[in-house]
Design a protein around this motif. Structure first.
Motif, mmCIF file in Angstrom:
data_model
loop_
_atom_site.group_PDB
_atom_site.id
_atom_site.type_symbol
_atom_site.label_atom_id
_atom_site.label_comp_id
_atom_site.label_asym_id
_atom_site.label_seq_id
_atom_site.Cartn_x
_atom_site.Cartn_y
_atom_site.Cartn_z
ATOM 1 N N UNK A 235 0.798 -1.221 0.000
ATOM 2 C CA UNK A 235 0.000 0.000 0.000
ATOM 3 C C UNK A 235 0.828 1.268 0.000
ATOM 4 N N UNK A 236 2.008 1.207 -0.627
ATOM 5 C CA UNK A 236 2.885 2.377 -0.712
ATOM 6 C C UNK A 236 3.230 2.587 -2.190
ATOM 7 N N UNK A 237 2.887 3.748 -2.707
ATOM 8 C CA UNK A 237 3.164 4.064 -4.103
ATOM 9 C C UNK A 237 4.354 5.006 -4.188
ATOM 10 N N UNK A 271 -11.701 8.668 0.720
ATOM 11 C CA UNK A 271 -12.246 8.555 -0.634
ATOM 12 C C UNK A 271 -11.209 8.010 -1.618
ATOM 13 N N UNK A 272 -9.965 7.858 -1.200
ATOM 14 C CA UNK A 272 -8.932 7.328 -2.092
ATOM 15 C C UNK A 272 -8.421 6.012 -1.508
ATOM 16 N N UNK A 273 -9.260 5.011 -1.558
ATOM 17 C CA UNK A 273 -8.906 3.725 -0.976
ATOM 18 C C UNK A 273 -8.091 2.902 -1.967
ATOM 19 N N UNK A 274 -7.246 2.050 -1.412
ATOM 20 C CA UNK A 274 -6.463 1.149 -2.249
ATOM 21 C C UNK A 274 -7.411 0.153 -2.927
ATOM 22 N N UNK A 275 -7.225 -0.112 -4.234
ATOM 23 C CA UNK A 275 -8.169 -1.003 -4.932
ATOM 24 C C UNK A 275 -8.205 -2.422 -4.388
ATOM 25 N N UNK A 276 -7.191 -2.838 -3.647
ATOM 26 C CA UNK A 276 -7.193 -4.181 -3.072
ATOM 27 C C UNK A 276 -8.060 -4.273 -1.827
ATOM 28 N N UNK A 277 -8.190 -3.172 -1.077
ATOM 29 C CA UNK A 277 -8.852 -3.228 0.227
ATOM 30 C C UNK A 277 -10.125 -2.391 0.310
ATOM 31 N N UNK A 278 -10.474 -1.660 -0.724
ATOM 32 C CA UNK A 278 -11.675 -0.827 -0.660
ATOM 33 C C UNK A 278 -12.937 -1.698 -0.548
ATOM 34 N N UNK A 279 -14.002 -1.118 -0.011
ATOM 35 C CA UNK A 279 -15.235 -1.869 0.197
ATOM 36 C C UNK A 279 -15.985 -2.088 -1.113
ATOM 37 N N UNK A 280 -15.974 -1.112 -2.000
ATOM 38 C CA UNK A 280 -16.722 -1.201 -3.248
ATOM 39 C C UNK A 280 -15.851 -1.761 -4.357
ATOM 40 N N UNK A 281 -16.225 -2.917 -4.853
ATOM 41 C CA UNK A 281 -15.559 -3.533 -5.996
ATOM 42 C C UNK A 281 -14.048 -3.684 -5.800
ATOM 43 N N UNK A 282 -13.609 -4.356 -4.733
ATOM 44 C CA UNK A 282 -12.168 -4.564 -4.542
ATOM 45 C C UNK A 282 -11.599 -5.465 -5.631
#
Length: 382
Positions: A235-237, A271-282
């Motif tokens: 989770x580090x870019x 509002x900028x969740x990581x795509x692996x851990x976000x609630x909507x459409x991970x």
């Protein structure tokens, strides 16, 4: 007997044989930009009102505006001895030195020292941010880099990135300075390898003086995979991935360094969740590296960070690079397949018919008869 650090010129303050008495320190949470407001009080410039900025004593300024304090430093004190200096001083900012601890030279570390005295002084006028002075700049770098390593260490520390050995503070005269300790990577900076092959003006490169082509391709592959998996798994870019921030080992494996300009998802707005851990459409897997590395999206221009490392034949004929990307990552089980949105982008037409045929083998529509997927693929930025 080594000299003790004091407020001498920066060239000697952290020179070889300097000893520092360091204690554990809890870094503040990352601040500035997307992270949130600066926790420091605004610097007090009143005593220097009307004075030329170049004449302001940095040490005096640092004493009047000390580093931001979280918890008091730990009581256990250790001794750090400097063995070498790696800092490029004309860049300003942090010092980077090699060192050992407690009189044991058998294990060396890298210490990155965030001394505000050696940063750009700043400006008392209105700035773009809620901080604009050297001590805030140093605290900012320290907070981001310390938390980046703390975040990565349990996941990938000691593999794609150096192992992390904590955040520390130490006295210099009457003031305190922050630092982090990380593993000393046994390798060579990629930029140093490239620089040796350049002419004296840095305008051209002698490919015969670079490592062999197959080695360079292996290194490039490892860089892009490491960058992707640091982002996806930790989770580090990394937003400053260039040759000076890559250590190359003799076997072609790489270690990414310098994390004071990174995006740590754990500390960014909700509002900028990581795509692996976000609630909507991970997403179950990271996006395809074909999307990341396809050579026709921007081309191998002179500002491309890896331009001096690429095979010369790829620069002259990018379809060869495209074929390598396709062969390497076409069926990579670690990543998602290329998205329909990306495959059907009009910009791919600039690559020519042969490149389009390669993409059609992955599912690109031969004609623009169907609308593309409205959801763009997610991934790292250049």
């Amino acid at each position: 007997m080594g000299m003790t650090s004091h407020d001498a010129p920066s060239s000697t303050r952290y020179g070889v044989d300097t000893t520092l008495r360091i204690r554990n320190h809890e870094p503040p949470e990352p601040f500035t930009g997307t992270y949130g407001p600066c926790p420091r009080r605004p610097a007090d410039w009143s005593r220097w009102k009307g004075q030329n900025l170049r004449e302001i004593d940095r040490v005096e300024f640092a004493l009047a505006n000390p580093p931001f304090e979280t918890d008091p430093p730990g009581s256990l004190e250790r001794t750090l001895t400097v063995t070498g200096v790696k800092t490029i001083r004309n860049r300003g900012g942090p010092h980077v030195v090699t060192c050992f601890l407690d009189g044991d030279p058998s294990t060396e570390y890298i210490a990155k020292i965030f001394d505000g005295v050696d940063y750009s002084l700043g400006d008392p006028g209105p700035g773009l941010f809620d901080y604009n002075d050297c001590m805030s700049f140093a605290d900012r770098d320290y907070s981001i880099e310390a938390w980046a390593y703390r975040t990565m260490q349990p996941v990938i520390g000691g593999t794609f990135v150096p192992a992390y050995h904590g955040s520390w503070t130490f006295p210099v005269g009457e003031r305190w300075v922050r630092m982090i300790l990380v593993e000393l990577v046994q390798g060579e900076c990629m930029l140093d390898i490239i620089t040796r092959a350049e002419d004296k003006y840095g305008l051209n490169v002698d490919y015969a003086r670079l490592p062999p082509e197959d080695f360079r391709i292996r290194v490039l592959k490892n860089i892009h995979e490491a960058n992707l998996f640091i982002w996806w798994h930790a989770g580090v870019r990394h937003d400053d991935l260039v040759p000076r921030n890559v250590m190359v080992k003799p076997d072609g494996s790489v270690v990414i360094i310098d994390f004071n300009h990174v995006y740590i998802y754990d500390f960014t707005p909700s509002y900028d969740m990581h795509p692996r851990t976000r609630e909507l459409n991970p997403r179950p897997l990271p996006p395809s590296l074909i999307e990341r590395l396809w050579p026709f999206q921007r081309g191998f221009k002179t500002d491309y960070p890896w331009i001096r490392w690429l095979p010369q034949r790829w620069i002259e004929n990018p379809i060869l690079a495209a074929e390598w990307v396709m062969e390497t990552y076409r069926d990579d089980p670690r990543c998602m397949p290329p998205s329909a949105f990306w495959l059907n982008k009009d910009i791919h037409k600039e690559g020519g018919e042969k490149a389009l045929r390669l993409l059609e083998s992955l599912g690109r529509e031969p004609a623009a008869s169907e609308a593309p997927d409205p959801q763009p693929s997610e991934g790292l930025t250049e």
